[in-house]
Enzyme design. Structure first.
Site, mmCIF file in Angstrom:
data_model
loop_
_atom_site.group_PDB
_atom_site.id
_atom_site.type_symbol
_atom_site.label_atom_id
_atom_site.label_comp_id
_atom_site.label_asym_id
_atom_site.label_seq_id
_atom_site.Cartn_x
_atom_site.Cartn_y
_atom_site.Cartn_z
ATOM 1 N N CYS A 181 0.923 -1.364 0.014
ATOM 2 C CA CYS A 181 0.074 0.018 -0.033
ATOM 3 C C CYS A 181 0.897 1.216 -0.050
ATOM 4 C CB CYS A 181 -0.835 0.148 1.328
ATOM 5 S SG CYS A 181 -1.775 -1.485 1.406
ATOM 6 N N GLU A 221 8.738 -20.979 -18.834
ATOM 7 C CA GLU A 221 8.450 -19.466 -18.371
ATOM 8 C C GLU A 221 9.681 -18.529 -18.801
ATOM 9 O OE1 GLU A 221 6.099 -17.809 -17.436
ATOM 10 O OE2 GLU A 221 7.118 -15.994 -16.515
ATOM 11 N N TRP A 252 -3.633 -1.705 -1.190
ATOM 12 C CA TRP A 252 -3.714 -2.813 -1.698
ATOM 13 C C TRP A 252 -4.189 -3.932 -1.019
ATOM 14 C CZ3 TRP A 252 -3.118 -4.042 -6.761
ATOM 15 C CH2 TRP A 252 -2.847 -5.468 -7.166
ATOM 16 N N ARG A 310 1.300 1.726 -6.113
ATOM 17 C CA ARG A 310 1.391 0.838 -4.856
ATOM 18 C C ARG A 310 -0.151 0.150 -4.544
ATOM 19 N NH1 ARG A 310 6.179 1.152 -2.446
ATOM 20 N NH2 ARG A 310 5.239 0.102 -0.611
ATOM 21 N N LYS A 365 -2.152 -6.404 -19.753
ATOM 22 C CA LYS A 365 -1.695 -6.732 -18.618
ATOM 23 C C LYS A 365 -2.896 -7.709 -17.946
ATOM 24 C CE LYS A 365 0.424 -7.733 -14.662
ATOM 25 N NZ LYS A 365 1.781 -8.434 -14.879
ATOM 26 N N HIS A 384 14.318 -35.622 -31.212
ATOM 27 C CA HIS A 384 13.079 -36.069 -31.968
ATOM 28 C C HIS A 384 12.704 -35.038 -33.009
ATOM 29 C CE1 HIS A 384 12.975 -39.612 -29.709
ATOM 30 N NE2 HIS A 384 13.123 -39.075 -28.463
ATOM 31 N N GLU A 408 7.997 -12.299 -24.989
ATOM 32 C CA GLU A 408 6.883 -11.499 -24.947
ATOM 33 C C GLU A 408 7.563 -10.040 -24.737
ATOM 34 O OE1 GLU A 408 4.103 -11.626 -21.726
ATOM 35 O OE2 GLU A 408 5.770 -12.460 -20.281
ATOM 36 N N LYS A 423 9.107 -15.226 -21.134
ATOM 37 C CA LYS A 423 9.584 -13.863 -20.620
ATOM 38 C C LYS A 423 10.462 -13.250 -21.778
ATOM 39 C CE LYS A 423 7.593 -12.762 -17.806
ATOM 40 N NZ LYS A 423 6.547 -13.579 -18.044
ATOM 41 N N ASN A 426 1.010 0.174 5.877
ATOM 42 C CA ASN A 426 1.487 -0.563 4.729
ATOM 43 C C ASN A 426 2.317 -1.956 5.541
ATOM 44 O OD1 ASN A 426 2.217 -1.907 2.426
ATOM 45 N ND2 ASN A 426 4.218 -0.727 2.399
ATOM 46 N N GLY A 427 1.827 -3.180 5.137
ATOM 47 C CA GLY A 427 2.429 -4.580 5.435
ATOM 48 C C GLY A 427 1.389 -5.358 6.117
HETATM 49 C C1 AGP Z 1 2.945 -12.988 -18.251
HETATM 50 O O1 AGP Z 1 4.125 -12.424 -18.419
HETATM 51 C C2 AGP Z 1 1.822 -12.594 -19.332
HETATM 52 N N1 AGP Z 1 1.831 -11.199 -19.262
HETATM 53 C C3 AGP Z 1 0.524 -13.364 -19.362
HETATM 54 O O2 AGP Z 1 0.839 -14.540 -19.955
HETATM 55 C C4 AGP Z 1 -0.368 -13.592 -18.009
HETATM 56 O O3 AGP Z 1 0.508 -14.447 -17.282
HETATM 57 C C5 AGP Z 1 -1.444 -14.386 -18.418
HETATM 58 O O4 AGP Z 1 -2.354 -13.420 -19.274
HETATM 59 C C6 AGP Z 1 -2.187 -14.558 -17.313
HETATM 60 O O5 AGP Z 1 -2.686 -13.522 -16.485
HETATM 61 P P1 AGP Z 1 -3.441 -13.718 -14.981
HETATM 62 O O6 AGP Z 1 -2.218 -14.172 -14.385
HETATM 63 O O7 AGP Z 1 -3.825 -12.101 -14.647
HETATM 64 O O8 AGP Z 1 -4.437 -14.654 -15.239
#
Ligand code: AGP
Length: 610
Positions: free
Chosen positions: A2, A483, A74, A27, A605, A506, A490, A487, A100-101
């Protein structure tokens, strides 16, 4: 996470508090509130929702007074609502507190205080603080705050005002950031530097266990025993935009560096540090319930799906129940084999991903109990699940998910160990060893961020021009390699692919030619020799191989071009550490390629449409 602010001086506090809170909304923005001391009384105005809603409610009639505190929330304990918004007060409205915490032992403190007649209004952990201060107040506000904080366990950055001490603001911190802004005839406090920069660039950076007493023309600092502490004045050179990112160039890098705190907060209240056991109060599934479970489904999207792949291996190994992991967009269209004997875990940082929410509803429709792992209190996924395990990562601003992923892994490990114990599939000794390692994760993560950052940055400089790159691993390393490739893909737009290391021969090996970068994860001892063979396969094709290995592994160095090391820990927890260098690599490669790291093309996001 927060944001808190405070002001004391000759000017009206309300507009200053509101302006300063605006610079901390990154925050948290679930609710907002201010408390202002004027004419011998404290006026509190607060509301669920963003700061703009509070300003609209004030509608030019903000509380009058020159001493005040403010908060943008938050939510952690207690969903977003007017009554759960900060500031919180004592029984008689003589005190106001913002925090905050997380106060880890708030339930015990609340019971003790209620037994002594204190009346609570909210569901929050924070509200124990004003009542504790009220309990200890004997004319010395700072002393009462110190005594109250000596009872509290967990993390806090707090600010307190009292109508019985109208000429001061008291502030204190432990494990949550707090700075004091030193003005001329006025003083400020805030969770972060951006909030005070309009008025001053001279600050005190508060350390854990320090208590500050602000008046209009002085700031004194003491420790929790009341001993004076000499503070050095720091001059802030950042520009305001840099300041919002805490001095980092991008939110993504800031959030990568927040991961030790995020891990620590996600563990808070869920492990018994004395017994070295997982508690996990939020998932009340009993041993009898668990004996009846014959299958677990983990459903998510993107990075959260990758966390689910790690969760699968942990839960199968520690709960001894079959786990199926599915991307949410596929799950509900394939007539999934879900029954009342299925436990479904949905994972979502935002808690609003349309595909994941739809999958949750499908699983419930088929009679499954649903546990949500999410980062947003009161999100749709949190409200519709049967049980919720929050990741206390704080707001994640960058599109590329980092601290949310790592706290999802921690949450899934807590589920695997906690429910495994209840099911009787792991014994106390194994649980205690894993918990001991869990407690070290924040320290190990800090070690990687400090010790490997320059190694990874140099590697990214060397390899960022590649147009394709491979991530390979076996077992849990394969799940993490997925993952790592996402990263990189994207945010740098490099065509990165992840493969099970044993699968390369394969077909994919045809793509591995001289100079193609291959990131090889080799943290899992049970498949290490096999992994070494796969590394030699790609090296034999002149690939540029970067190994990610455990501290002390000198063997692997003979077979690769570069090695990134992570501290040794339980194999189940290695993914929590292994992902950090991969996040940093993706970040530095994207920066080297001039990409928009925090807002990569075509992405959002939170994907709230199918
Ligand atoms: C993660 O780096 C991506 N931005 C994306 O794959 C994200 O993880 C995915 O859209 C799921 O979002 P969520 O965790 O909010 O459900």
């Amino acid at each position: 996470m927060c944001g808190i602010v405070g002001y004391i001086g000759p000017r009206q506090a309300s507009p200053i508090l509101l302006d300063n809170l605006k610079k901390l909304e990154y925050r948290g923005y679930d609710s907002a509130g201010i408390a202002v001391l004027g004419n011998g009384s404290i006026e509190v105005r607060k509301t669920e929702g963003r700061l703009a809603k509070l300003e609209a409610q004030l509608n030019g009639e903000a509380p009058a007074g020159c001493v005040g505190i403010g908060h943008t929330r938050w939510a952690t304990h207690g969903r977003p609502s007017d009554v759960n918004a900060h500031p919180h007060s004592d029984c008689k409205g003589q005190l106001a507190v913002v925090h905050n915490g997380i106060i880890e032992n708030y339930l015990v403190l609340r019971e003790w205080l209620e037994a002594r007649g204190h009346v609570f209004k909210s569901e929050t952990d924070t509200e124990v603080l004003p009542h504790l201060i009220e309990e200890y107040y004997d004319g010395d506000l700072a002393g009462a705050v110190r005594q109250a904080l000596s009872r509290a366990r967990g993390s806090f950055a707090i600010a307190v005002i009292s109508r019985r001490d109208p000429d001061k603001v008291v502030a204190a911190r432990k494990d949550s950031p707090l700075i004091i802004g030193l003005g001329k005839g006025e003083n400020f406090l805030a969770s972060d530097i951006p909030a005070v920069m309009a008025a001053t660039r001279e600050i005190f950076v508060m350390e854990d266990g320090e208590v500050a007493v602000l008046t209009s023309d002085s700031v004194t600092v003491q420790d929790l025993e009341g001993r004076a502490v000499q503070k050095e004045v720091v001059h802030v050179k950042w520009d305001p935009v840099m300041a919002e990112k805490g001095g980092y160039d991008h939110f993504m890098l800031k959030e990568i560096h927040e991961q030790p705190r995020a891990i620590r907060d996600t563990l808070t209240g869920r492990i018994d540090r004395d017994a070295k056991a997982v508690t996990l109060h939020e998932v009340p599934t009993t041993a009898a319930d668990l004996a009846n479970i014959d299958k677990v489904f983990i459903v998510a999207c993107g990075t959260a799906y990758h966390a689910g792949l790690v969760g699968k291996r942990l839960i199968e190994r520690l709960m001894r129940v079959p786990v199926e992991v599915d991307v949410a967009s596929e799950f509900r269209y394939r007539d999934p084999m879900v029954s009342p004997r299925t436990l479904t875990i949905v994972v979502s940082q935002s808690g609003e991903t349309a595909d994941t929410l739809a999958a949750l509803r499908e699983a419930k429709k088929r009679g499954s109990r649903v546990v949500a792992i999410t980062n947003v209190v009161g999100s749709s996924v949190a409200r519709e699940a049967d049980d919720v395990l929050y990741t206390w990562a704080g707001p994640e601003i960058a599109v590329a998910s980092t601290k949310a992923y790592i706290t999802q892994l921690v949450a899934l490990a807590l589920v695997a160990v906690g429910l495994g114990r209840r099911r009787g599939t792991i014994d106390l000794e194994e649980e205690q060893e894993i918990v001991r390692q869990m407690e070290k994760l924040p320290m190990y993560a800090e070690e990687i961020l400090l010790g490997q950052d320059s190694v990874v940055r140099d590697l990214a400089q060397e390899l960022h021009r590649a147009e394709q790159m491979f991530f390979i691993g076996r077992g849990l390393d394969y799940a993490v390699s997925m993952e790592g490739s996402l990263k990189l893909k994207e945010i740098s737009y490099i065509n990165a692919q992840s493969y099970p290391a044993g699968e390369l021969k394969h077909g994919t090996l045809a793509l591995v030619v001289k100079g193609v970068p291959v990131i090889a994860l080799a943290t899992q001892g049970d498949v290490y020799e096999k992994m070494l063979s796969n590394i030699k396969e790609v090296k034999a094709r002149d690939a540029t191989v970067v190994a990610l290995a455990l501290d002390g592994d000198d063997e692997i160095r003979k077979s690769v071009d570069h090695v990134i090391y992570i501290p040794r820990t339980s194999p189940y927890l290695a993914p929590v550490l292994a992902v950090i260098p991969l996040q940093l690599f993706a970040y530095y490669a994207a920066v080297a390629r001039g990409c928009d790291v925090d807002k990569p093309r075509n992405l959002a996001k939170s994907v709230t449409v199918e």
